[in-house]
Design a protein around this motif. Structure first.
Motif, PDB file in Angstrom:
ATOM      1  N   UNK A 271      50.154  33.452   6.515  1.00 60.05           N
ATOM      2  CA  UNK A 271      50.340  33.884   5.127  1.00 60.05           C
ATOM      3  C   UNK A 271      49.095  33.682   4.273  1.00 60.05           C
ATOM      4  N   UNK A 272      48.100  32.939   4.783  1.00 56.19           N
ATOM      5  CA  UNK A 272      46.863  32.725   4.030  1.00 56.19           C
ATOM      6  C   UNK A 272      45.819  33.806   4.262  1.00 56.19           C
ATOM      7  N   UNK A 273      46.090  34.765   5.120  1.00 62.50           N
ATOM      8  CA  UNK A 273      45.129  35.839   5.368  1.00 62.50           C
ATOM      9  C   UNK A 273      44.758  36.554   4.079  1.00 62.50           C
ATOM     10  N   UNK A 274      45.757  36.888   3.279  1.00 62.20           N
ATOM     11  CA  UNK A 274      45.493  37.661   2.060  1.00 62.20           C
ATOM     12  C   UNK A 274      44.609  36.891   1.082  1.00 62.20           C
ATOM     13  N   UNK A 275      44.876  35.597   0.902  1.00 61.50           N
ATOM     14  CA  UNK A 275      44.065  34.819  -0.046  1.00 61.50           C
ATOM     15  C   UNK A 275      42.711  34.434   0.538  1.00 61.50           C
ATOM     16  N   UNK A 276      42.651  34.119   1.832  1.00 64.24           N
ATOM     17  CA  UNK A 276      41.385  33.725   2.454  1.00 64.24           C
ATOM     18  C   UNK A 276      40.347  34.839   2.389  1.00 64.24           C
ATOM     19  N   UNK A 277      40.810  36.070   2.612  1.00 65.98           N
ATOM     20  CA  UNK A 277      39.888  37.205   2.657  1.00 65.98           C
ATOM     21  C   UNK A 277      39.958  38.067   1.398  1.00 65.98           C
ATOM     22  N   UNK A 278      40.769  37.649   0.426  1.00 66.68           N
ATOM     23  CA  UNK A 278      40.958  38.418  -0.805  1.00 66.68           C
ATOM     24  C   UNK A 278      41.145  39.895  -0.474  1.00 66.68           C
ATOM     25  N   UNK A 279      42.137  40.153   0.370  1.00 70.25           N
ATOM     26  CA  UNK A 279      42.405  41.514   0.818  1.00 70.25           C
ATOM     27  C   UNK A 279      42.772  42.417  -0.355  1.00 70.25           C
TER      28      UNK A 279
END
Length: 337
Positions: A271-279
């Motif tokens: 679930x941190x993919x979106x925040x980690x990479x600022x998708x």
């Protein structure tokens, strides 16, 4: 402000595995919110990071972890449009930022949701990380469609844990699936049934348990326990052209070739993919949290809070981590400030 953190990775029973200290209140910039935290939750990711992020060093400044919180907006950055001062919110944080085990935290508004009115701060604080994870794995990774997939079968490996508990609810109430959850103790079996599981099977003999329950194959499988431990069972049980998804990672290569003859899809979920990479779709987590908030307030979903500790103290975080590391927890643990 008061905070709880650590300078080096130590076993949880060590005196300084967590320490209390004072630090400056952070200031929000751009699309950030400054949150006065009233309650947090503890997740397996917390103790894994505590155990591994400072193994061979002593940090000059204590590291603050924590990735679940509920609180009140105290100040906003110059570009904030979604919230105002005084709003009650809940969120799961950002691995790239300072954590929530403190009196205040800054967080990007795009991964924050409106706190459910019907839930207390501690009931709300336990839901963001597990709720968003379960939502994403079902609806973003597997792409289950409530109309097209209604009545299909879902096997949840690890049904009594934090993610499994809310995944059962979402799969039943939103997707209309037939839910098979795994559990082995009387109390975890009862918990899964309370969340809405249609069938509960013992993970210690997974294939035979599922088959004996009347299911030759299942349409979807989500793994919240161990990809490696259950891989062969998942390969055997998944229906041809089905979908398997996991949150647990792997310490060895996953044999995806075993899925080829069945044309089965496989997905990881973090679930941190979106925040980690600022998708580009980072704001989707804001929308997910708000949708869940509406479902809580409508009585469709219920909080998976099962234990509350009171006070922003090192001892409380030690106790919460100790309980999680035991592998015996059911539902979620909150710490109310």
């Amino acid at each position: 402000m008061k905070a709880v953190g650590f300078k080096t990775s130590l076993p949880i029973n060590e005196t300084t595995s967590f320490i209390e200290f004072e630090t400056e209140i952070p200031q929000p910039l751009g699309r950030e919110l400054l949150i006065r935290i009233e309650a947090v939750s503890v997740n397996p990711i917390d103790y894994k990071i505590r155990q591994n992020s400072a193994k061979e060093t002593v940090l000059a400044t204590p590291k603050i972890i924590g990735w679940d919180a509920a609180g009140i907006v105290e100040a906003i950055g110059s570009e904030v449009t979604l919230f105002g001062v005084g709003d009650k919110v809940y969120y799961a944080g950002d691995l790239n930022k300072q954590g929530s085990n403190a009196a205040y935290q800054v967080i990007n508004e795009r991964i924050v949701g409106k706190k459910p009115v019907s839930l207390s701060m501690e009931e709300a604080a336990v839901m963001p990380l597990t709720g968003v994870t379960a939502w994403e794995i079902l609806f973003d990774r597997i792409r289950i469609h409530p109309e097209k997939d209604k009545g299909k079968t879902l096997l949840i490996i690890g049904g009594a844990g934090g993610v499994g508990s809310i995944a059962i609810q979402l799969a039943k109430e939103l997707a209309g699936l037939t839910v098979i959850a795994t559990a082995s103790r009387p109390e975890t079996i009862a918990w899964c049934e309370e969340q809405g599981a249609d069938v509960v099977v013992n993970h210690k003999d997974l294939v035979n348990e599922v088959r004996n329950a009347g299911f030759e194959y299942v349409d979807f499988i989500v793994d919240f326990a161990s990809t490696n431990l259950y891989w062969d069972s998942m390969v055997e049980l998944i229906k041809p052209q089905g979908h398997i998804a996991s949150i647990t990672g792997s310490n060895e290569p996953v044999q995806l070739n075993l899925l080829k003859t069945k044309s089965v899809s496989f997905s990881w979920e973090l679930m941190y993919t979106r925040s980690m990479f600022e998708t580009d779709d980072m704001i989707e987590q804001h929308h997910i949290l708000n949708k869940m908030s509406e479902l809580f307030d409508a009585g469709v979903l219920k909080s998976t809070l099962n234990k509350t500790l009171v006070g922003l103290t090192a001892d409380n975080f030690k106790e919460a981590h100790r309980l999680l590391e035991s592998g015996k927890t059911i539902g979620k643990i909150a710490i109310k400030y």
